[in-house]
Design a protein around this motif. Structure first.
Motif, short mmCIF file in Angstrom:
data_model
loop_
_atom_site.label_atom_id
_atom_site.label_comp_id
_atom_site.label_asym_id
_atom_site.label_seq_id
_atom_site.Cartn_x
_atom_site.Cartn_y
_atom_site.Cartn_z
N ASP A 202 78.37 45.33 56.11
CA ASP A 202 79.35 45.59 55.05
C ASP A 202 78.95 44.81 53.81
O ASP A 202 79.66 43.92 53.36
CB ASP A 202 80.75 45.20 55.53
CG ASP A 202 81.83 45.59 54.52
OD1 ASP A 202 81.70 46.65 53.88
OD2 ASP A 202 82.79 44.81 54.36
N ARG A 218 79.85 49.52 49.03
CA ARG A 218 79.55 48.69 50.19
C ARG A 218 78.80 49.52 51.23
O ARG A 218 79.05 50.73 51.38
CB ARG A 218 80.82 48.10 50.80
CG ARG A 218 81.67 47.32 49.81
CD ARG A 218 82.74 46.52 50.50
NE ARG A 218 82.20 45.36 51.19
CZ ARG A 218 82.04 44.16 50.64
NH1 ARG A 218 82.36 43.94 49.38
NH2 ARG A 218 81.55 43.16 51.36
N SER A 220 79.10 49.67 54.30
CA SER A 220 79.96 50.23 55.34
C SER A 220 80.43 51.63 54.99
O SER A 220 80.91 52.37 55.87
CB SER A 220 81.17 49.32 55.57
OG SER A 220 81.90 49.13 54.37
#
Length: 289
Positions: A202, A218, A220
């Motif tokens: 992340d 990010r 993620s």
């Protein structure tokens, strides 16, 4: 703090070493086993060298080196396009998202090192930025399973995947021309050894131009994970140590402004990712001999 390995040039010539806050340990000069940072990656020796040279006295001040791209001669540089949700929205064409990543190839000559100018060619003023995280392969493999993908990563670095926007539209089905002008992008400043999945899980990735935040996202949120990218690419080509995979940029490139905002000489572009570092470059026009 994780170790940082850079390739660089000094008045004595090209070398590589360990970058610390107090300077650079010149491993290339001290250790004749390795001809370049790529040979270190091929030998799987990043971690052992980091330990061996961690407390050695520095050989160069930080301002006495000129950064090169970390790996000068990778067999492959493969780039992933359209890999963040907001970036994908820019390409809506009435079709659902595809199940596999879009890929293209860049040549090493199209990149320069940290602190060096991106070169704007006379053929176009539409030089644009794309901040990205890049992974460096450390273990060869073909048809790598997603579950095993991280075992094949040696290190992480950053990329400004500079692009000549009008040249990526010169033909119907490819972007190769606009992605490969000499010194139009940058990789670096260094390689950070990959040790665990948290380094990619992340991570905040940003790009600033002249201090203004232009891109932010990010890892993620990536559409295609790092594991998926490695597994997919290795299906059709054998990944080998030193290969670089550039994994996609967030929305916010200059082409999406109204009107578009192209890079110009004197601009400063900073690509930064948590745990990896900050890649800074300026812009200059190409100078002919």
């Amino acid at each position: 703090m994780r170790p940082k390995f850079a390739s660089f040039v000094t008045p004595e010539g090209a070398s590589f070493g360990l970058v610390r806050d107090d300077g650079v340990v010149d491993i290339g000069r001290r250790d004749q086993r390795y001809a370049s940072l790529k040979t270190v990656v091929e030998a799987g020796a990043l971690s052992s060298l980091a330990t061996q040279y961690a407390d050695m006295p520095v050989d160069h001040a930080l301002d006495a080196i000129t950064y090169s791209i970390p790996l000068a001669d990778p067999e492959k540089i493969i780039c992933v396009g359209v890999n963040f949700p907001d970036r994908n929205e820019e390409y809506k064409d009435g079709q659902d998202s595809k199940p596999n990543p879009s890929l293209f190839i860049r040549f090493p000559r199209s990149f320069t090192g940290h602190g060096q100018p991106l070169i704007r060619p006379p053929e176009s003023v539409q030089l644009d930025y794309e901040g990205e995280i890049a992974i460096v392969i450390g273990k060869a493999g073909r048809r790598i399973a997603e579950a095993d993908a991280y075992d094949h990563i040696a290190a992480l670095t950053l990329c400004n995947e500079g692009t000549l926007r009008d040249w990526v539209r010169h033909a119907k089905f490819n972007v190769t021309q606009g992605k490969n002008f000499d010194n139009s992008g940058a990789i670096g400043p260094w390689l950070v050894p990959f040790e665990n999945a948290d380094q990619l899980a992340d991570v905040r990735l940003t790009t600033k131009v002249n201090g203004e935040l232009r891109q932010e996202d990010r890892t993620s949120r990536m559409i295609f994970t790092f594991r998926k990218i490695i597994a997919y690419i290795s299906t059709f080509t054998t990944l080998v140590p030193g290969d670089i995979i550039v994994c996609g940029t967030p929305t916010g490139a200059g082409a999406r402004f109204d009107p578009p905002t192209w890079l110009k000489p004197g601009d400063i572009i900073e690509v930064e990712a948590e745990g990896i570092g900050l890649l800074r470059n300026t812009v200059a026009d190409e100078v002919f001999p």
